[in-house]
Every structure is written in structure tokens, then in C-alpha cells.
Design a protein around this motif. Structure first.
Motif, PDB file in Angstrom:
ATOM      1  N   UNK A   3      10.594  44.583  90.487  1.00  0.00           N
ATOM      2  CA  UNK A   3      10.034  43.479  89.715  1.00  0.00           C
ATOM      3  C   UNK A   3      11.076  42.408  89.415  1.00  0.00           C
ATOM      4  N   UNK A   4      12.320  42.835  89.245  1.00  0.00           N
ATOM      5  CA  UNK A   4      13.364  41.877  88.885  1.00  0.00           C
ATOM      6  C   UNK A   4      14.097  41.347  90.109  1.00  0.00           C
ATOM      7  N   UNK A   5      13.383  41.186  91.213  1.00  0.00           N
ATOM      8  CA  UNK A   5      13.977  40.574  92.403  1.00  0.00           C
ATOM      9  C   UNK A   5      13.384  39.184  92.584  1.00  0.00           C
ATOM     10  N   UNK A 198      13.589  39.490  81.227  1.00  0.00           N
ATOM     11  CA  UNK A 198      14.834  39.139  80.544  1.00  0.00           C
ATOM     12  C   UNK A 198      15.580  40.404  80.108  1.00  0.00           C
ATOM     13  N   UNK A 199      14.860  41.361  79.540  1.00  0.00           N
ATOM     14  CA  UNK A 199      15.493  42.619  79.120  1.00  0.00           C
ATOM     15  C   UNK A 199      16.165  43.308  80.296  1.00  0.00           C
ATOM     16  N   UNK A 200      15.497  43.285  81.439  1.00  0.00           N
ATOM     17  CA  UNK A 200      16.033  43.975  82.615  1.00  0.00           C
ATOM     18  C   UNK A 200      17.189  43.203  83.255  1.00  0.00           C
ATOM     19  N   UNK A 201      16.921  41.957  83.640  1.00  0.00           N
ATOM     20  CA  UNK A 201      17.881  41.200  84.447  1.00  0.00           C
ATOM     21  C   UNK A 201      19.110  40.778  83.658  1.00  0.00           C
ATOM     22  N   UNK A 202      18.934  40.486  82.383  1.00  0.00           N
ATOM     23  CA  UNK A 202      20.051  39.982  81.582  1.00  0.00           C
ATOM     24  C   UNK A 202      20.723  41.104  80.789  1.00  0.00           C
ATOM     25  N   UNK A 203      19.930  41.868  80.040  1.00  0.00           N
ATOM     26  CA  UNK A 203      20.517  42.850  79.123  1.00  0.00           C
ATOM     27  C   UNK A 203      20.794  44.191  79.797  1.00  0.00           C
ATOM     28  N   UNK A 204      19.774  44.779  80.428  1.00  0.00           N
ATOM     29  CA  UNK A 204      19.958  46.107  81.024  1.00  0.00           C
ATOM     30  C   UNK A 204      21.009  46.089  82.127  1.00  0.00           C
ATOM     31  N   UNK A 454       8.698  31.695  77.474  1.00  0.00           N
ATOM     32  CA  UNK A 454       8.678  32.479  78.713  1.00  0.00           C
ATOM     33  C   UNK A 454       9.362  31.764  79.879  1.00  0.00           C
ATOM     34  N   UNK A 455       9.218  30.446  79.944  1.00  0.00           N
ATOM     35  CA  UNK A 455       9.858  29.674  81.014  1.00  0.00           C
ATOM     36  C   UNK A 455      11.379  29.773  80.890  1.00  0.00           C
ATOM     37  N   UNK A 456      11.871  29.672  79.667  1.00  0.00           N
ATOM     38  CA  UNK A 456      13.311  29.755  79.427  1.00  0.00           C
ATOM     39  C   UNK A 456      13.827  31.149  79.781  1.00  0.00           C
ATOM     40  N   UNK A 457      13.103  32.196  79.366  1.00  0.00           N
ATOM     41  CA  UNK A 457      13.523  33.573  79.656  1.00  0.00           C
ATOM     42  C   UNK A 457      13.569  33.830  81.160  1.00  0.00           C
ATOM     43  N   UNK A 458      12.548  33.364  81.871  1.00  0.00           N
ATOM     44  CA  UNK A 458      12.526  33.538  83.329  1.00  0.00           C
ATOM     45  C   UNK A 458      13.659  32.754  83.981  1.00  0.00           C
ATOM     46  N   UNK A 460      16.611  31.966  82.671  1.00  0.00           N
ATOM     47  CA  UNK A 460      17.879  32.667  82.418  1.00  0.00           C
ATOM     48  C   UNK A 460      17.988  33.892  83.311  1.00  0.00           C
ATOM     49  N   UNK A 461      16.893  34.649  83.413  1.00  0.00           N
ATOM     50  CA  UNK A 461      16.894  35.834  84.272  1.00  0.00           C
ATOM     51  C   UNK A 461      17.168  35.456  85.720  1.00  0.00           C
ATOM     52  N   UNK A 462      16.583  34.348  86.173  1.00  0.00           N
ATOM     53  CA  UNK A 462      16.802  33.887  87.550  1.00  0.00           C
ATOM     54  C   UNK A 462      18.267  33.565  87.790  1.00  0.00           C
ATOM     55  N   UNK A 463      18.882  32.875  86.839  1.00  0.00           N
ATOM     56  CA  UNK A 463      20.300  32.533  86.971  1.00  0.00           C
ATOM     57  C   UNK A 463      21.160  33.793  87.064  1.00  0.00           C
ATOM     58  N   UNK A 464      20.775  34.845  86.320  1.00  0.00           N
ATOM     59  CA  UNK A 464      21.526  36.091  86.358  1.00  0.00           C
ATOM     60  C   UNK A 464      21.340  36.816  87.687  1.00  0.00           C
ATOM     61  N   UNK A 465      20.166  36.653  88.298  1.00  0.00           N
ATOM     62  CA  UNK A 465      19.861  37.387  89.526  1.00  0.00           C
ATOM     63  C   UNK A 465      20.384  36.693  90.781  1.00  0.00           C
TER      64      UNK A 465
END
Length: 478
Positions: A3-5, A198-204, A454-458, A460-465
Motif C-alpha cells: 500500500x505504501x508504494x 503517513x504512519x507507515x511511510x513516515x513514522x514506521x 489528507x493531501x498534506x499527509x499524502x 509528505x509520505x510521497x516525499x519520504x518514499x
């Protein structure tokens, strides 16, 4: 595909949802979901798609027979046993053949060659779901489904097929055939997915990297680390395993809402518990309730005296540990919690009533903390090295400069990750919305934030991935 790809986030999921929402009928929508689910599953191992189709066929046929022979209770029971044993037999072969043949080889010298069988993705989860289907039909909790393809949709639905939660058929039987599309639920689903992402891609992922650095899997590396590194690494692993799996459940529940399915919550902030009993009511709820309702209660539960109840608990917790993996440490992990559950029920219960809440909470955290040490290491020698190192018995100092630097450089993300394990943000959000809704101007701002967040969280997660190949999902191995 996880899911976090980026592939899932920006191609597979949007295309699937657009096709789904454009379909004119529920039948067409179900076809879209089924095709998408089969593609999603085959992405990780096409050859094991045949196994999923076969195991679904076994449960579908078994349930049809059970539903057709209402006047023959013995035949119904026999069909249930045959169906369940076939499912467990296939799970046992693919998941435990290597483990069992290793034990046999060590004890008897036979077989000469130990079996090595690749583990199909998600087999532990969809096997239990298919078992609940036939049992629910047998118990008259749900009708037998006439369409094989709808049972396959239930088993293969890509939201929860490969890493849960374990969804009981009785909970979604009606929604498979009758569910409306509600735009407010689509919005809620997108927000819930974004939070999980966000929990997965950024924190976990961040704390997972720290856990691997400070609590490595090799004994040779563990021997040279100070106790503070191991202790901090185990804490990060404790945080990681919650954030990783609860994030997956968040995303699964969110995607369910997008298409009208309502999956039950799988985590309820377990680290705020005050006993092991409460912890297991809050942790991986779908698995705990499965063993309670489909193993513990059928064995007799607490209805046949204390000794029988202890035996039933022993079976359940040995099975819970064994379900997580074909290694002795998982069985030991399950029995570790069995011991504390027995102590709480028959020894500590009277004492607990007189303890302040903070002491009960600290007791829970300490027990769970060391439990995750058993869970992490499948090799007992490595486990022993890690355990000794935690108490400075490997001859190393309590801390060193490197560990202090890691702590200082990552203190912010550590604190945010730890706070994400607590319900403060959820309670704060509810309090904010309750207050905001009383003031029209503030309510407008709050609603705007609901859209933007939600847009901001996605984002940030995208930048991390982007460019980051470190993106594991712990529960895929189970």
C-alpha cells in the motif's frame, strides 16, 4: 506491491477506484474489485494465485454442502471438519513443512532432505477468513453464498487479503451483495487511508530503520553494542511493530469505506492498557477474537472448570504464537503471554485492584517490551546475546558516543512516533471539532483543514518514499 508504494498510490488504487465508481451497478462494481484483487495478489506471486483459487473453491463447496443438508447434522459436521482440515493442511504444508521436517530430522534422522517451501503471501490471513466462512454457514450466522466468485471476492479483496485484518464472513456477507456508495464515506475513507499511509511511510519506516541499526539481527553485531543501544533499539521495534501493522489496518479500513465495506477496528491503542488481558483486547483484535470464538469457546472456554480453562488458554496461546511463524521463538512468545494471562486471572487479580493506575500501566509496558524481544529473534543464540546485552552482561558499557548521537539526531521523530501510539491526537481532534462546530467561522476553517490535511499527509509520505527502497511490511512474513 504494498500500500505504501508509489505504484499502488498513484496508479493501481486510483485506476481501481475510478473504474469502480464509474460502474453503473453493484454487480459491475464487484467485478472490478475482483479483477483488481486478483491482479494485486498475482503481482507478488502469480503461481500462488492458483492456491488461493483452490482454497476458496474448497470453502465454497463445503459451505454449499453444509447449507444443502440441513436435515443431516452428522453430514454437516463431517463436511465442516473435512473442509477445515483441508484448509489447515494446505496452510500447514506451505507454512510449517520446513519447520516440522527439521524437527523430525533432528530427532530421527528422517527425512534426509529438509523441505523448503516458499510461503505464499497472505496465506495465514485468507485461510482463517475462509475457515470463518464455512463455520459461519455451519452455525447459521450467515447463508451459504451461491456464487463462487463472491466468495473469492471476500477471500481475495486486496484491501485486507495479504496482511489482514481478518474479516469474518458474517460481518460483510450483506455488504458483498448490497451496499450503497456514500460520498461522505468516500471522503472519510480517503482521510483514513492518508493517516495510515503517513504512519507507515513516515513514522514506521523511520523507527524501523533505527531499530535495525540499534538492535541488529546478527549476534556478531549485537555483541559489540552497549546496553543503551539495545534498549533503545527494542523500544523502537516496539513502536515500529504497532505503527506498521496498525497503519496497514488503517489503510485497509479506509479503502473499505471508499467502496462501502465496513471492517471492524483492528487496533485500539493497546499501549495504554493496564493489563495483559486488556492489551489483547486492543491488539490485533481480529486475530484475538478469531481464536476466542473459533478455538477457545469451542474447546469449552471457561465453562468446564479452572484446569480445563487453563488448558484451553494454553492451546490458544501456543496456536497464536505458532500462527505468527514456523519458529520456536513465536511459540515461546505466545506461551509467554499465556503465563501472564494465567497469573492475572488467578494470582494477581486481587493485587491489581489496589495498585495505582500508573503502576499497572508500567507493568504492562515492561511485560510487552520484553515480549517483543522474544518476537524479534528467531535464533535462540542471538536472542540470548541480545538479552544479555540489555543487562550489560556482554562486557560492554551502558552507553557510547554513537548511541548518544543517534538518540540526539533522531529524538524528534522518536517522540512523534511514540506519541502516535497514543490516542492524544484522536481525542484532541474530536475536542477541536466539537468546539469548532459551535462557531460558524471556525467550523468553516475546520472543514477546510479536513480537506487539506489528507493531501498534506499524502504529500509528505510521497516525499519520504521517493528514492527510498526501505519500505518493509512486518506482517507480510506471517
Amino acid at each position: 506491491m504494498v500500500f505504501s508504494s508509489l505504484l499502488f498510490m498513484y496508479a493501481f488504487l486510483p485506476l481501481t477506484m475510478i473504474c469502480y465508481w464509474l460502474m453503473p451497478s453493484l454487480r459491475a462494481k464487484n467485478i472490478v474489485l475482483l479483477l483488481a484483487s486478483l491482479i494485486f495478489y498475482a503481482w507478488g506471486g502469480p503461481r500462488y494465485l492458483i492456491l488461493l483459487l483452490l482454497m476458496t473453491l474448497i470453502s465454497w463447496l463445503g459451505a454449499r454442502i453444509i447449507g444443502a443438508v440441513e436435515s443431516h447434522p452428522k453430514l454437516r459436521t463431517l463436511t465442516l471438519w473435512v473442509t477445515t482440515l483441508l484448509q489447515l493442511g494446505l496452510l500447514g504444508y506451505f507454512k510449517y513443512a520446513g519447520f516440522l521436517t527439521t524437527i523430525s530430522h533432528q530427532l530421527t534422522g528422517w527425512p534426509h532432505q529438509i523441505l523448503s517451501v516458499a510461503l505464499p503471501i497472505g496465506i495465514s490471513f485468507y485461510t482463517f477468513q475462509l475457515i470463518t466462512y464455512t463455520v459461519d454457514v455451519y452455525r447459521h450466522d450467515a447463508p451459504a453464498q451461491h456464487s463462487y466468485w463472491m466468495v473469492l471476492l471476500y477471500a481475495a479483496l486486496f484491501f485486507q487479503c495479504i496482511a489482514g485484518p481478518i474479516v469474518r464472513y458474517q460481518d460483510v456477507a450483506n455488504e458483498i451483495m448490497h451496499r450503497p456508495t456514500r460520498w461522505n464515506e468516500i471522503s472519510r475513507g480517503i482521510s483514513r487511508f492518508a493517516v495510515g499511509l503517513f504512519k507507515k511511510a513516515v513514522l514506521a519506516n523511520s523507527v524501523a530503520s533505527l531499530a535495525d541499526q540499534l538492535l541488529p539481527m546478527k549476534a556478531s553485531a549485537l555483541q559489540h553494542l552497549p546496553a543503551s543501544a539495545l534498549a533503545l533499539g527494542l523500544l523502537m521495534y516496539m513502536v515500529q511493530i504497532y505503527l506498521d501493522f496498525s497503519a496497514y489496518s488503517d489503510m485497509a479500513i479506509g479503502m473499505g469505506w471508499m467502496v462501502g465495506f465496513h471492517f471492524k477496528e483492528n487496533f485500539n491503542y493497546p499501549y495504554i492498557s493496564q493489563s495483559i488481558t486488556e492489551f489483547w483486547r486492543r491488539w490485533h483484535i481480529s486475530l484475538s477474537s478469531f481464536f476466542r470464538d473459533y478455538v477457545y469457546i469451542p474447546l469449552g472456554g471457561n465453562r468446564k472448570g479452572a484446569l480445563r480453562q487453563i488448558f484451553n488458554m494454553f492451546v490458544v496461546w501456543a496456536a497464536t504464537g505458532f500462527w505468527h511463524g514456523a519458529h520456536w521463538n513465536y511459540i515461546l512468545w505466545g506461551l509467554y503471554f499465556f503465563v501472564f494471562l494465567v497469573l492475572e486471572k488467578w494470582v494477581l487479580k486481587g493485587f491489581f485492584n489496589h495498585f495505582p493506575r500508573i503502576f499497572k500501566h508500567l507493568y504492562l509496558l515492561v511485560v510487552v517490551y520484553f515480549g517483543w524481544l522474544l518476537f524479534r529473534f528467531t535464533d535462540f543464540y542471538t536472542l540470548a546475546v541480545a538479552a544479555k546485552g540489555l543487562f550489560t552482561l556482554n562486557g560492554n558499557a551502558w552507553t557510547d558516543v554513537h548511541t548518544q548521537m543517534v538518540l540526539m539526531n533522531n529524538l524528534y521523530i522518536m517522540l512523534v512516533a511514540i506519541l502516535a501510539c497514543l490516542p492524544w491526537w484522536k481525542n484532541g481532534y474530536r475536542a477541536w471539532m466539537n468546539w469548532a462546530n459551535r462557531v460558524p467561522v471556525v467550523a468553516t476553517v475546520a472543514n477546510l483543514i479536513d480537506v487539506i490535511a489528507p493531501i498534506v499527509l499524502v504529500a509528505i509520505a510521497t516525499l519520504m518514499l521517493v528514492g527510498n527502497s526501505y519500505n518493509p511490511f512486518l506482517y507480510f512474513q506471517f
